[in-house]
Design an enzyme around this catalytic site. Sequence first.
Site, PDB file in Angstrom:
ATOM      1  CB  CYS A   1      -2.709   1.082  -2.687  1.00 40.87           C
ATOM      2  SG  CYS A   1      -2.879   2.835  -2.949  1.00 40.87           S
ATOM      3  CB  CYS A  52      -9.887   5.024   0.281  1.00 40.36           C
ATOM      4  SG  CYS A  52      -8.389   5.682   1.027  1.00 40.36           S
ATOM      5  CG  HIS A  90      -6.234   5.650   5.081  1.00 35.14           C
ATOM      6  ND1 HIS A  90      -5.475   5.077   4.092  1.00 35.14           N
ATOM      7  CD2 HIS A  90      -5.374   6.278   5.915  1.00 35.14           C
ATOM      8  CE1 HIS A  90      -4.198   5.356   4.330  1.00 35.14           C
ATOM      9  NE2 HIS A  90      -4.118   6.086   5.427  1.00 35.14           N
ATOM     10  CD  GLU A 120      -1.856   7.969   7.653  1.00 33.76           C
ATOM     11  OE1 GLU A 120      -1.007   7.916   8.557  1.00 33.76           O
ATOM     12  OE2 GLU A 120      -1.807   7.279   6.625  1.00 33.76           O
ATOM     13  CG  ASP A 124      -1.794   1.212   1.320  1.00 30.80           C
ATOM     14  OD1 ASP A 124      -2.344   1.590   0.268  1.00 30.80           O
ATOM     15  OD2 ASP A 124      -1.946   1.804   2.405  1.00 30.80           O
ATOM     16  CB  SER A 125       0.204   4.778  -0.660  1.00 31.12           C
ATOM     17  OG  SER A 125      -0.990   4.804   0.095  1.00 31.12           O
TER      18      SER A 125
HETATM   19  N1  DGL Z   1      -3.873   3.786   0.082  1.00 30.38           N
HETATM   20  C1  DGL Z   1      -4.597   4.832  -0.588  1.00 30.38           C
HETATM   21  C2  DGL Z   1      -5.827   4.240  -1.279  1.00 30.38           C
HETATM   22  O1  DGL Z   1      -6.342   3.201  -0.894  1.00 30.38           O
HETATM   23  C3  DGL Z   1      -4.988   5.940   0.368  1.00 30.38           C
HETATM   24  C4  DGL Z   1      -3.831   6.767   0.867  1.00 30.38           C
HETATM   25  C5  DGL Z   1      -3.103   7.516  -0.233  1.00 30.38           C
HETATM   26  O2  DGL Z   1      -3.631   8.492  -0.788  1.00 30.38           O
HETATM   27  O3  DGL Z   1      -1.980   7.120  -0.537  1.00 30.38           O
HETATM   28  O4  DGL Z   1      -6.299   4.794  -2.225  1.00 30.38           O
END
Ligand code: DGL
Length: 266
Positions: free
Chosen positions: A73, A184, A186, A152, A10-11
């Site tokens: 992600c 997403c 999060h 976060e 993931d990011s």
């Molecule tokens: N992991 C990203 C997503 O699921 C969210 C966080 C980001 O913007 O990197 O789209």
Amino acid sequence: MNEKPIGVFDSGIGGLTVVRAIHRRLPHENMVYFGDTARVPYGPKSPQVVREYAAQDAGFLTSHDVKLIVVACNTVSAVALDVVTKQARVPVVGVIHPGAAEARSATRSKRVGVIGTIATISSGAYTHALRQLDPSITVVPQACPLFVPLAEEGWTDHAVTHMVAKEYLFPLKLEKIDTLILGCTHYPVLRTAIQAALDGTVTLIDSGEAAAHDVERLLDAEGLRNQSSQRANLRFFVSDLPAKFTEVGERFLGEKMGRVHRVGGF
Ligand code: DGL
């Protein structure tokens, strides 16, 4: 082969909600997780940059000899799944198609909302996937960029989060959606505020949960399931700030994480 880990990336930290979903469903599967915490967020970046990052992230997991890659992600799944699939020599699971398929099964009114980062929503990936499954579905997309920093920060049930959720989700309420894709990584931790903003009347689809189901199906279909009855070994790598990742990440993961390693070069 079957004891090899599943690679998840993931990011940043959000993909831990996907690790949690896989771990609950498949408690004997070893996993290696990479969070690109040095370059998060991906959501406001261009598809071209996200594609470059995705190739590097997948390369890191490949170097750990994984048997399957899960692109946790949504942003990467939306704009760079082909990059990862082309590069990996193992099966790849993204989160868009599993999430869309589950929403299609859940909706009765055929009015489905999708929320995600700016990149995910601009890509139209969920709309496209849903329309391919059922052209009669009306899709109502909405980018919710402020949700990522609120998650976060750990403000999962905070008054500010409730206010932001009401603002973002009001148009979806007007459109009378009956199903909402949390597009997403999060967003599952903000479930309470999201559900409250929609008066508790909408079915929430967690794409990560849906992807975990796909992972199980794929492992069985390919004969890749770990037959060991030992509890899984989960290893975590990040490109920056392992201590912060551990602190916030345990909330996302829902359990203790052990040592988090920092890797350079990202
Ligand atoms: N992991 C990203 C997503 O699921 C969210 C966080 C980001 O913007 O990197 O789209």
